[in-house]
Design an enzyme around this catalytic site. Structure first.
Site, PDB file in Angstrom:
ATOM      1  N   LYS A  27     -15.250  -1.783   3.763  1.00 48.04           N
ATOM      2  CA  LYS A  27     -14.025  -1.882   2.965  1.00 48.04           C
ATOM      3  C   LYS A  27     -12.952  -0.963   3.537  1.00 48.04           C
ATOM      4  CE  LYS A  27     -15.921  -4.660  -0.047  1.00 48.04           C
ATOM      5  NZ  LYS A  27     -16.937  -5.120   0.901  1.00 48.04           N
ATOM      6  N   ASP A  28     -11.701  -1.286   3.189  1.00 48.47           N
ATOM      7  CA  ASP A  28     -10.556  -0.522   3.680  1.00 48.47           C
ATOM      8  C   ASP A  28     -10.606   0.926   3.222  1.00 48.47           C
ATOM      9  OD1 ASP A  28      -9.620  -2.790   4.850  1.00 48.47           O
ATOM     10  OD2 ASP A  28      -8.070  -3.201   3.365  1.00 48.47           O
ATOM     11  N   LYS A  29      -9.943   1.776   3.985  1.00 47.15           N
ATOM     12  CA  LYS A  29      -9.816   3.178   3.587  1.00 47.15           C
ATOM     13  C   LYS A  29      -8.736   3.342   2.523  1.00 47.15           C
ATOM     14  CE  LYS A  29      -8.264   7.691   5.269  1.00 47.15           C
ATOM     15  NZ  LYS A  29      -9.332   8.658   5.110  1.00 47.15           N
ATOM     16  N   LYS A  80       0.813  -1.215   0.000  1.00 44.88           N
ATOM     17  CA  LYS A  80       0.000   0.000   0.000  1.00 44.88           C
ATOM     18  C   LYS A  80       0.849   1.270   0.000  1.00 44.88           C
ATOM     19  CE  LYS A  80      -4.203  -1.773   2.231  1.00 44.88           C
ATOM     20  NZ  LYS A  80      -5.223  -1.489   3.239  1.00 44.88           N
ATOM     21  N   PHE A 107      -3.980  -1.185  -3.957  1.00 43.61           N
ATOM     22  CA  PHE A 107      -4.837  -2.151  -3.251  1.00 43.61           C
ATOM     23  C   PHE A 107      -6.264  -1.944  -3.746  1.00 43.61           C
ATOM     24  CE2 PHE A 107      -6.917  -4.208   0.350  1.00 43.61           C
ATOM     25  CZ  PHE A 107      -6.018  -5.206   0.694  1.00 43.61           C
TER      26      PHE A 107
END
Length: 738
Positions: free
Chosen positions: A370-372, A202, A208
């Site tokens: 979901k991821d930031k 990342k 990502f």
């Protein structure tokens, strides 16, 4: 002169910028400056405004010469979110090095000539602006209305710089030394035998990419921005009812350039149909604006105003309740659409959408968070909002896109998805092609230990599982102390000030006064303490949304699970043994000696502690009891006095095998080049990136699919055989950049 500019930047008096996040290029500063001194200092460097790069990653920060406090105040630039970083050509640079630099060529890129104004007061709306909630831990529950006013956008507040930066000179990497490592949360073992290698995870959020997999097994993509034709929707040519002058006035109002705070549109043909069309035109074309009808001296006007802000809120309180628009019975109550977002977590995105749509966040449902720091594509459902209205958000929101609309009769529920498909780029890998091949073959054939990832436990020196343990113990004073006490590490400045005030005075009102964003967990807890008193901590803690409160307990369960799984693999290896648990239907049963040959390690599950699970009958079952007794908890009595905190438990497979695994090693020279072809780029007709056959750097790009609640970072950990914590990744970035 350069010293003056440096001081200006450190104090946060820099030009504001309308811009983008890392991976989307640079941003041009707006023509407004917060202070006259800053304006003059910047003008002395050049007549064009400075450029900034937005980012919070270790890579971005370590590529920077200086981190400045970021607080957009210019009404032109209200849509920008993030922290401003001045980027130079030879990273990393210290303030002392900056003093020796020549002004030419120091900025990474220079904007085309754009003179700054002479007077600061040309920037309208320079008074303090309301801030949008920043949800620290997420949660979609219904929240109480607060007294603070909020804009339907996100802004960094004045005290929002990371603690230590620009103050004690401590770098982001230094601050992250106080964070957690994998060993701290029980992530200890690997299943593969290949030699590990290093890489940057990342480094850019575009490295990502996550696509949801629907319950039908389809990987979701954003590939259609068209709006379904519906005779019940307002006409698409609704903008024709507004004159060009009115559109300009409304646009200025939307961008906070209108000093009056409202725009009045006279209804020349006073009919209900005409008024309705005007209301629809304003709300459709200018999201964030609300309208009401007023009568003045026998004439009717449609008055447009901002949906938030002191004046607007005051008018809303005194205005009559708006008439609800009818919803066709023949149409499903929920508009399902695909949400594409960049560098925002799911709840952050939901909050922004709900502000612009003027609805409560709990009217937007989704199947998973979901991821930031990623590009993610997921399905959401919005109750009784038309696809046409949702589509208009594409014209005014940055780093969002909505499409693939359809009307359905049901909302979305958490866990309804089949899983997630990941496209991950690991930059600057050190492994040979043979090492990469061995690692990826092992991932495809054997899988990885299904640990709960580092995201589960927080990033500061106070892990979330400690708070969960205190809740289960009923030690409420410790709960308050753990959440509110000062701690080392990377935190925003206003949180540091809030914690210091609490430690000094133990006064919830005084500590709350240090928070410009009061809907974070700390703010909600302080508000509860202020309302219910410090002697009624349970009620005060209960003001935090339920999902956020349960997050702490689930973190403790995850901590237990990680540690006991590591112990189980240490003692019994990667094979099924008598006493292991396997699922038969929905029921877990221990394996007998005669059954072991029929099962593999991929069938074995381990329990999350609770009142409705059984434990392995071998020594690991005793390990659960020992760990919980050491924490002052009774494994046979997991029902809490407060029902919300009673744990039923669950089962989770020890080993997970990803599906649809593929990979390639690519070369590149430009550190900023995107290495993934995104849905938006495909929609815009952009060609996939072309890579040189030989480059200065090598990257591993992998794709795989995982079931729900599995962590892609744990799959990546198995490939690299390295600690994936922010603490370790930050140090790795530091070494690489040297």
């Amino acid at each position: 002169m350069r010293a003056g500019v440096w001081a200006c930047l450190v104090r946060g008096w820099a030009c504001q910028a309308r811009g983008v996040y890392p991976g989307l290029g640079h941003a041009r500063a707006s023509s407004c400056c917060r202070k006259k001194q800053a304006a003059r200092a910047v003008q002395r460097v050049s007549s064009s405004c400075c450029r900034v790069v937005i980012g919070v990653s270790a890579g971005s920060l370590l590529h920077s010469a200086a981190l400045i406090r970021w607080r957009p105040t210019c009404t032109d630039c209200f849509s920008l979110v993030g922290r401003a970083v001045i980027s130079f050509t030879k990273p990393p640079l210290l303030p002392q090095a900056m003093e020796r630099m020549e002004p030419e060529g120091t900025l990474d890129r220079v904007a085309e000539k754009r003179p700054c104004p002479e007077e600061v007061n040309t920037c309208p709306g320079s008074a303090k602006k309301p801030k949008l909630q920043e949800s620290k831990n997420g949660g979609s529950e219904k929240r109480e209305e607060e007294e603070e006013e909020e804009m339907p956008v996100e802004e960094e507040s004045e005290g929002e710089e990371l603690a230590g930066q620009g103050q004690g000179g401590e770098s982001f990497a230094d601050m992250m030394k106080h964070g957690l490592t994998e060993k701290d949360v029980g992530i200890l073992k690997f299943v593969s035998k290949h030699e590990g290698f290093s890489g940057i995870l990342k480094e850019r959020y575009s490295d990502f990419v996550v696509h949801e997999i629907s319950k039908e097994g389809t990987i979701l993509h954003l590939d259609d921005l068209s709006v379904p034709v519906d005779s019940e929707d307002p006409p698409l040519d609704v903008s024709e009812v507004l004159t060009e002058e009115q559109k300009k006035q409304l646009e200025d109002l939307q961008h906070f350039k209108n000093k009056e705070g409202t725009v009045s549109l006279e209804v020349l043909e006073d009919t209900k149909e005409k008024r309705t069309l005007l209301h629809q035109a304003v709300k459709s074309l200018f999201p964030g604006l609300e309208t009401k009808t007023e009568e003045r001296e026998g004439r009717r006007f449609i008055v447009a105003y901002h949906a938030a802000g002191k004046k607007a809120l005051a008018e809303l309180r005194t205005a009559p309740a708006p008439r609800k628009h009818s919803w066709p019975k023949s149409r499903g109550n929920f508009c399902h659409c695909t949400l594409y977002k960049e560098n925002k977590d799911t709840m952050e995105a939901i909050n922004v959408l709900s502000k612009f749509l003027r609805i409560k966040p709990n009217l937007i449902s989704y199947m998973g968070t979901k991821d930031k720091r990623a590009i993610t594509v997921q399905r959401i459902a919005v109750q009784k909002i038309t696809a046409q209205r949702l589509s208009h958000l594409n014209t005014c929101l940055m780093n969002f896109k909505l499409g693939n609309f359809s009307y359905q009769k049901h909302p979305l529920k958490l866990g309804e998805l089949q899983g997630n498909h990941f496209t991950v780029v690991i930059r600057n890998i050190s492994g040979s092609n043979e090492q990469v091949e061995q690692a990826m073959l092992s991932l495809r054939e054997t899988g990885f230990i299904n640990y709960y990832g580092m995201q589960r436990f927080g990033t500061t020196a106070v892990p979330t599982y400690q708070v969960g343990r205190a809740i289960l113990q009923g030690n409420w004073k410790e709960v308050i102390d753990l959440i509110l006490k000062p701690r080392p590490g990377a935190e925003k400045g206003y949180l540091v000030q809030c914690r210091e005030e609490w430690a000094r005075s133990q006064d919830p009102e005084a500590a709350l006064g240090k928070l410009p964003v009061k809907r974070c967990v700390e703010g909600q807890l302080l508000r509860g303490l202020s309302s219910y008193g410090k002697n009624n901590i349970i009620a005060a803690f209960g003001i935090i949304p339920r999902n956020n409160r349960l997050m702490y307990i689930h973190s403790y369960q995850s901590y237990m699970w990680n540690n006991l799984v590591s112990r189980r693999i240490e003692e019994f290896g990667l094979k099924a043994v008598p006493g292991d648990l396997v699922l038969r239907g929905a029921t877990a049963e221990p394996l007998s000696e005669s059954e072991v040959a029929d099962y593999s390690i991929h069938d074995v599950v381990m329990p999350l502690p609770g009142f409705d699970v059984i434990y392995p009958t071998h020594t690991i079952g005793d390990g659960y009891k020992e760990m919980m007794e050491a924490d002052g908890l009774d494994i046979n009595n997991m029902r809490h006095k407060i029902r919300d905190y009673s744990l039923s438990g669950a089962y989770r497979k020890i080993i997970t095998r990803p599906q649809e695994v593929s990979w390639e090693v690519i070369s590149y020279d430009d550190l900023k080049i995107p290495l993934v072809h995104t849905d938006i780029e495909k929609l815009e007709g952009k060609l996939p990136p072309v890579y040189p056959k030989e480059g200065q750097y090598r990257a591993l790009r992998m794709e795989f699919s995982l079931p729900p609640s599995c962590y892609a970072t744990m799959a990546i950990r198995e490939v690299l055989k390295m600690d994936t914590s922010i603490k370790n990744q930050t140090q790795l970035n530091t070494v690489w950049l040297r």
